[in-house]
Design a protein around this motif. Sequence first.
Motif, PDB file in Angstrom:
ATOM      1  N   GLY A  36       2.281   6.744   2.335  1.00  0.00           N
ATOM      2  CA  GLY A  36       0.740   6.502   1.861  1.00  0.00           C
ATOM      3  C   GLY A  36      -0.112   5.320   0.862  1.00  0.00           C
ATOM      4  O   GLY A  36      -0.964   4.993   0.860  1.00  0.00           O
ATOM      5  N   ALA A  37       0.839   5.293   0.091  1.00  0.00           N
ATOM      6  CA  ALA A  37       0.367   4.624  -1.336  1.00  0.00           C
ATOM      7  C   ALA A  37       0.543   3.188  -1.003  1.00  0.00           C
ATOM      8  O   ALA A  37       0.527   2.267  -2.447  1.00  0.00           O
ATOM      9  CB  ALA A  37       0.841   4.911  -3.119  1.00  0.00           C
ATOM     10  N   LEU A  38       1.558   3.214  -0.265  1.00  0.00           N
ATOM     11  CA  LEU A  38       2.352   1.462  -0.051  1.00  0.00           C
ATOM     12  C   LEU A  38       1.459   0.153  -0.327  1.00  0.00           C
ATOM     13  O   LEU A  38       1.296  -1.244  -0.763  1.00  0.00           O
ATOM     14  CB  LEU A  38       3.012   1.435   0.883  1.00  0.00           C
ATOM     15  CG  LEU A  38       3.574   0.095   1.137  1.00  0.00           C
ATOM     16  CD1 LEU A  38       4.782   0.058  -0.373  1.00  0.00           C
ATOM     17  CD2 LEU A  38       5.040   0.503   2.453  1.00  0.00           C
ATOM     18  N   PRO A  39      -0.072   0.799   0.297  1.00  0.00           N
ATOM     19  CA  PRO A  39      -0.527  -0.731   0.557  1.00  0.00           C
ATOM     20  C   PRO A  39      -1.331  -1.121  -1.192  1.00  0.00           C
ATOM     21  O   PRO A  39      -1.018  -2.638  -1.424  1.00  0.00           O
ATOM     22  CB  PRO A  39      -1.892  -0.097   0.851  1.00  0.00           C
ATOM     23  CG  PRO A  39      -1.364   0.492   2.614  1.00  0.00           C
ATOM     24  CD  PRO A  39      -0.542   1.748   1.635  1.00  0.00           C
ATOM     25  N   ASP A  40      -2.080  -0.250  -1.679  1.00  0.00           N
ATOM     26  CA  ASP A  40      -1.631  -0.839  -3.468  1.00  0.00           C
ATOM     27  C   ASP A  40      -0.321  -1.380  -4.399  1.00  0.00           C
ATOM     28  O   ASP A  40      -1.024  -1.838  -4.952  1.00  0.00           O
ATOM     29  CB  ASP A  40      -2.277   0.593  -3.797  1.00  0.00           C
ATOM     30  CG  ASP A  40      -4.059   1.360  -3.341  1.00  0.00           C
ATOM     31  OD1 ASP A  40      -4.486   0.070  -2.881  1.00  0.00           O
ATOM     32  OD2 ASP A  40      -4.420   1.796  -3.848  1.00  0.00           O
ATOM     33  N   VAL A  41       0.726  -0.743  -3.430  1.00  0.00           N
ATOM     34  CA  VAL A  41       1.832  -0.836  -4.389  1.00  0.00           C
ATOM     35  C   VAL A  41       2.155  -2.154  -4.058  1.00  0.00           C
ATOM     36  O   VAL A  41       2.143  -3.201  -5.090  1.00  0.00           O
ATOM     37  CB  VAL A  41       2.757   0.103  -3.825  1.00  0.00           C
ATOM     38  CG1 VAL A  41       4.010  -0.373  -4.781  1.00  0.00           C
ATOM     39  CG2 VAL A  41       2.625   1.841  -4.485  1.00  0.00           C
ATOM     40  N   LEU A  42       2.011  -2.639  -2.795  1.00  0.00           N
ATOM     41  CA  LEU A  42       2.802  -3.765  -1.884  1.00  0.00           C
ATOM     42  C   LEU A  42       1.544  -5.036  -2.654  1.00  0.00           C
ATOM     43  O   LEU A  42       2.064  -6.176  -2.921  1.00  0.00           O
ATOM     44  CB  LEU A  42       2.122  -3.798  -0.679  1.00  0.00           C
ATOM     45  CG  LEU A  42       3.236  -3.170  -0.036  1.00  0.00           C
ATOM     46  CD1 LEU A  42       3.057  -3.392   1.555  1.00  0.00           C
ATOM     47  CD2 LEU A  42       4.299  -4.088  -0.109  1.00  0.00           C
ATOM     48  N   ASN A  43       0.545  -4.643  -2.844  1.00  0.00           N
ATOM     49  CA  ASN A  43      -0.505  -5.430  -3.499  1.00  0.00           C
ATOM     50  C   ASN A  43      -1.806  -4.483  -4.244  1.00  0.00           C
ATOM     51  O   ASN A  43      -3.046  -4.492  -3.728  1.00  0.00           O
ATOM     52  CB  ASN A  43      -1.427  -7.008  -2.305  1.00  0.00           C
ATOM     53  CG  ASN A  43      -1.681  -7.467  -2.589  1.00  0.00           C
ATOM     54  OD1 ASN A  43      -2.411  -8.328  -3.422  1.00  0.00           O
ATOM     55  ND2 ASN A  43      -2.994  -8.450  -1.882  1.00  0.00           N
ATOM     56  N   PRO A  44      -1.824  -4.409  -5.424  1.00  0.00           N
ATOM     57  CA  PRO A  44      -3.305  -3.964  -6.437  1.00  0.00           C
ATOM     58  C   PRO A  44      -3.818  -4.580  -6.409  1.00  0.00           C
ATOM     59  O   PRO A  44      -4.111  -5.713  -6.428  1.00  0.00           O
ATOM     60  CB  PRO A  44      -1.935  -3.949  -7.737  1.00  0.00           C
ATOM     61  CG  PRO A  44      -0.755  -4.386  -7.117  1.00  0.00           C
ATOM     62  CD  PRO A  44      -0.372  -4.950  -6.042  1.00  0.00           C
TER      63      PRO A  44
END
Length: 161
Positions: A36-44
């Motif tokens: 769920g948090a991955l999009p922000d982790v991959l490209n903050p």
Amino acid sequence: MNVFTHALLPVLATRALAGRTHGFGRWEWVGIGVAGALPDVLNPHLTLEARMTSWSHGLGCWLGLSVVVVAVCFLSRGKLSLRLAGVLSGAYLLHVFCDAISGGVNFLHPFGTWVWGGYWVHPVWWVPADVICLLSCYFMFRVIPNFRKLRERALPAADEG
């Protein structure tokens, strides 16, 4: 929305939809939160403009992640279930949708332009959403199961008397 809501919302939704017979262990729940948090982790990103040009917030990245997760599912010989793979993919997509209703997303970036969304969830509600999600997880995973255990222990004693 903030990363805490993105991580906890798919966990809450999965737990609510799957019920007590979910079959997920502790690490599967952690994996759902990470997905769920991955999009922000991959490209903050810190600004809406940065989100609109974020490759991790497009449908292409979600589709790529979904293909990889399903491939891992088949290559792992049952260590990653197809059900969990679907939930992980859904958690990622839920993040993108939540960002769409929290300012908008360019769904086709980096391959094209299809900006959709708006501030249907105003930024003033993002921190309260984090708190609500955190408290809901605490109740759903700690308080309610402990209450059930206490009630189950008390029922046999009441039946004997």
